[in-house]
Design an enzyme around this catalytic site. Sequence first.
Site, PDB file in Angstrom:
ATOM      1  N   TYR A  40      10.353  -8.510   2.624  1.00 20.71           N
ATOM      2  CA  TYR A  40       8.958  -8.701   2.226  1.00 20.71           C
ATOM      3  C   TYR A  40       8.870  -9.878   1.252  1.00 20.71           C
ATOM      4  O   TYR A  40       7.929 -10.672   1.296  1.00 20.71           O
ATOM      5  CB  TYR A  40       8.395  -7.433   1.572  1.00 20.71           C
ATOM      6  CG  TYR A  40       7.045  -7.669   0.924  1.00 20.71           C
ATOM      7  CD1 TYR A  40       5.906  -7.866   1.702  1.00 20.71           C
ATOM      8  CD2 TYR A  40       6.920  -7.728  -0.464  1.00 20.71           C
ATOM      9  CE1 TYR A  40       4.665  -8.106   1.107  1.00 20.71           C
ATOM     10  CE2 TYR A  40       5.688  -7.966  -1.065  1.00 20.71           C
ATOM     11  CZ  TYR A  40       4.572  -8.150  -0.269  1.00 20.71           C
ATOM     12  OH  TYR A  40       3.354  -8.398  -0.859  1.00 20.71           O
ATOM     13  N   SER A 122      -1.263  -8.886  -9.802  1.00 16.95           N
ATOM     14  CA  SER A 122      -2.005  -8.832  -8.549  1.00 16.95           C
ATOM     15  C   SER A 122      -2.951  -7.638  -8.486  1.00 16.95           C
ATOM     16  O   SER A 122      -2.718  -6.598  -9.116  1.00 16.95           O
ATOM     17  CB  SER A 122      -1.013  -8.749  -7.381  1.00 16.95           C
ATOM     18  OG  SER A 122      -1.666  -8.490  -6.155  1.00 16.95           O
ATOM     19  N   TYR A 146      -7.819 -10.219  -5.136  1.00 18.02           N
ATOM     20  CA  TYR A 146      -8.165 -10.162  -3.725  1.00 18.02           C
ATOM     21  C   TYR A 146      -9.573  -9.581  -3.664  1.00 18.02           C
ATOM     22  O   TYR A 146      -9.763  -8.386  -3.904  1.00 18.02           O
ATOM     23  CB  TYR A 146      -7.187  -9.269  -2.951  1.00 18.02           C
ATOM     24  CG  TYR A 146      -5.868  -9.932  -2.633  1.00 18.02           C
ATOM     25  CD1 TYR A 146      -5.793 -10.942  -1.676  1.00 18.02           C
ATOM     26  CD2 TYR A 146      -4.696  -9.535  -3.270  1.00 18.02           C
ATOM     27  CE1 TYR A 146      -4.585 -11.551  -1.377  1.00 18.02           C
ATOM     28  CE2 TYR A 146      -3.482 -10.140  -2.973  1.00 18.02           C
ATOM     29  CZ  TYR A 146      -3.433 -11.149  -2.028  1.00 18.02           C
ATOM     30  OH  TYR A 146      -2.236 -11.754  -1.742  1.00 18.02           O
ATOM     31  N   THR A 172      -7.990 -15.480  -4.999  1.00 19.84           N
ATOM     32  CA  THR A 172      -7.254 -15.886  -3.806  1.00 19.84           C
ATOM     33  C   THR A 172      -8.209 -16.117  -2.644  1.00 19.84           C
ATOM     34  O   THR A 172      -8.960 -15.217  -2.252  1.00 19.84           O
ATOM     35  CB  THR A 172      -6.216 -14.816  -3.420  1.00 19.84           C
ATOM     36  OG1 THR A 172      -5.206 -14.789  -4.436  1.00 19.84           O
ATOM     37  CG2 THR A 172      -5.570 -15.141  -2.085  1.00 19.84           C
ATOM     38  N   ARG A 181       3.774 -12.345   9.724  1.00 21.91           N
ATOM     39  CA  ARG A 181       5.059 -12.245   9.028  1.00 21.91           C
ATOM     40  C   ARG A 181       6.040 -11.433   9.865  1.00 21.91           C
ATOM     41  O   ARG A 181       6.044 -10.195   9.841  1.00 21.91           O
ATOM     42  CB  ARG A 181       4.857 -11.623   7.650  1.00 21.91           C
ATOM     43  CG  ARG A 181       3.822 -12.382   6.816  1.00 21.91           C
ATOM     44  CD  ARG A 181       3.639 -11.763   5.447  1.00 21.91           C
ATOM     45  NE  ARG A 181       2.493 -12.341   4.741  1.00 21.91           N
ATOM     46  CZ  ARG A 181       2.109 -11.994   3.510  1.00 21.91           C
ATOM     47  NH1 ARG A 181       2.798 -11.077   2.847  1.00 21.91           N
ATOM     48  NH2 ARG A 181       1.061 -12.566   2.958  1.00 21.91           N
ATOM     49  N   LYS A 241      -7.733 -20.068  -6.070  1.00 24.29           N
ATOM     50  CA  LYS A 241      -6.311 -20.085  -5.727  1.00 24.29           C
ATOM     51  C   LYS A 241      -6.131 -20.210  -4.209  1.00 24.29           C
ATOM     52  O   LYS A 241      -6.542 -19.331  -3.461  1.00 24.29           O
ATOM     53  CB  LYS A 241      -5.644 -18.801  -6.225  1.00 24.29           C
ATOM     54  CG  LYS A 241      -4.169 -18.685  -5.903  1.00 24.29           C
ATOM     55  CD  LYS A 241      -3.602 -17.388  -6.459  1.00 24.29           C
ATOM     56  CE  LYS A 241      -2.127 -17.217  -6.136  1.00 24.29           C
ATOM     57  NZ  LYS A 241      -1.901 -16.985  -4.694  1.00 24.29           N
ATOM     58  N   HIS A 265       0.385 -20.045  -0.599  1.00 27.56           N
ATOM     59  CA  HIS A 265       0.805 -18.638  -0.599  1.00 27.56           C
ATOM     60  C   HIS A 265       2.301 -18.520  -0.302  1.00 27.56           C
ATOM     61  O   HIS A 265       2.762 -17.571   0.328  1.00 27.56           O
ATOM     62  CB  HIS A 265      -0.008 -17.844   0.421  1.00 27.56           C
ATOM     63  CG  HIS A 265      -0.445 -16.490  -0.073  1.00 27.56           C
ATOM     64  ND1 HIS A 265      -1.609 -16.295  -0.780  1.00 27.56           N
ATOM     65  CD2 HIS A 265       0.127 -15.264   0.021  1.00 27.56           C
ATOM     66  CE1 HIS A 265      -1.740 -15.007  -1.078  1.00 27.56           C
ATOM     67  NE2 HIS A 265      -0.693 -14.367  -0.621  1.00 27.56           N
ATOM     68  N   ARG A 300      12.213 -23.998  -7.236  1.00 20.56           N
ATOM     69  CA  ARG A 300      13.522 -23.382  -7.440  1.00 20.56           C
ATOM     70  C   ARG A 300      14.354 -24.078  -8.507  1.00 20.56           C
ATOM     71  O   ARG A 300      15.433 -23.610  -8.850  1.00 20.56           O
ATOM     72  CB  ARG A 300      14.324 -23.389  -6.124  1.00 20.56           C
ATOM     73  CG  ARG A 300      13.709 -22.591  -4.979  1.00 20.56           C
ATOM     74  CD  ARG A 300      13.684 -21.102  -5.256  1.00 20.56           C
ATOM     75  NE  ARG A 300      13.155 -20.337  -4.139  1.00 20.56           N
ATOM     76  CZ  ARG A 300      11.862 -20.090  -3.928  1.00 20.56           C
ATOM     77  NH1 ARG A 300      10.957 -20.550  -4.788  1.00 20.56           N
ATOM     78  NH2 ARG A 300      11.471 -19.379  -2.891  1.00 20.56           N
TER      79      ARG A 300
END
Length: 409
Positions: A40, A122, A146, A172, A181, A241, A265, A300
């Site tokens: 996930y 979130s 959301y 968002t 996904r 966003k 995202h 990263r």
Amino acid sequence: MTVYYNDFPQSDRDEYIKMINLDELEERAKKVMPEGAYYYIASGSENEWTWRNNTVAFNHFQIVPRALTNMPDPQLDTDFMGMKLKTPIMISPIACHGIAHQDAEVATQKGAAAAGALFSSSTYANKSVEDIAAAAPEAPRFFQLYLSKDWNFNQMVFDAIKKAGYQGIFLTVDALVSGFREANLRTQFAFPVPLDFFTRYQGTKGEGQTVAQMYASSAQKIGPEDVKRIKEMSGLPVFVKGVVCAEDAYLAIGAGADGIVVTNHGGREIDGGPATIDMLPEIAKAVDHRVPIVFDSGVRRGSHVFKALALGADLVGIGRPYLYGLALGGAKGVQSVIEQLNKELLIDMQLTGCKTIADIRHAKITNINYTADNLRSNTDPERIKPYPVTKENQLKAGGTDTVSGASHL
């Protein structure tokens, strides 16, 4: 050690993490997370081209070192929306931190606060906004919304976050439906831990639902008028966003947005879209300093943070790496992830003569079309070959100095 929510295993670690870089945490996290939960986090949509290129595309821009700058001791402190932060790195919102650790968003907030970073939680968080705020009462925090089809639900959220001291909203707009996904489908992933706002509003726990089912409860259409309505109902600053082009930046600012978040995202929605770092320069030009810009997706390295700041961002968010840190070390693991990026960023600042975060915005960045790879270093455990053992290259008795690496000959 592992604890269980029903039959779902959760980490309860609370320890600092030793690492050379953030990439190595991804593989280590597999040892403490079940497969569905791991993927996930560690996946994108469809063929994952955009997900991969979010990181690779940082190679499209190069940092030009500067010499004779006569500048010691760079500083990471920065101001954002009146908040005093110790780092320009922030915690981007991700749903359901309980898949990584039993303390979920409470631990993430503690780790962010210890590092002096902005935290954002979130709508699909496991822990309540009240418990998150209580974990670090003085720490800065934003809330990622959301938008629901049900405006009574939205009002409940606004009332709760304002009372809990949240200082702004990330609305968002790039996830009206879930991206395709494949990893979630292959592992049949569903949220295994209750989501607080669904529990308190509907009396249902929000567990056992797929990502697509959760998204179906949110608004499938959002327009400029919604930005205005959210600002009025919440009384809080609203950032839009999910902006990845200049046109949408103009639209967001015209709707009254207090800022924008440049993100795709994390490559979880449209596959085949551009990497966010490639789009940041045109967006920054369109915004022209009228409102703050938050950037995320693919970060990263400290050099990635540097490049995003130099190309126009005011804050740079991280996502997946801090969840790996959460799984491997709880709050201290999250703190370790931020501090690793800080170490790398400070090196880049020193070598470019940037004393402050504001200086980075004037750093020289070039764009040379190298055919560059994105391989890990030659000493990375996944790439390194066994070192040859010969009579000539072995140390004498006494071994190696673990601090300097020098042998005791």
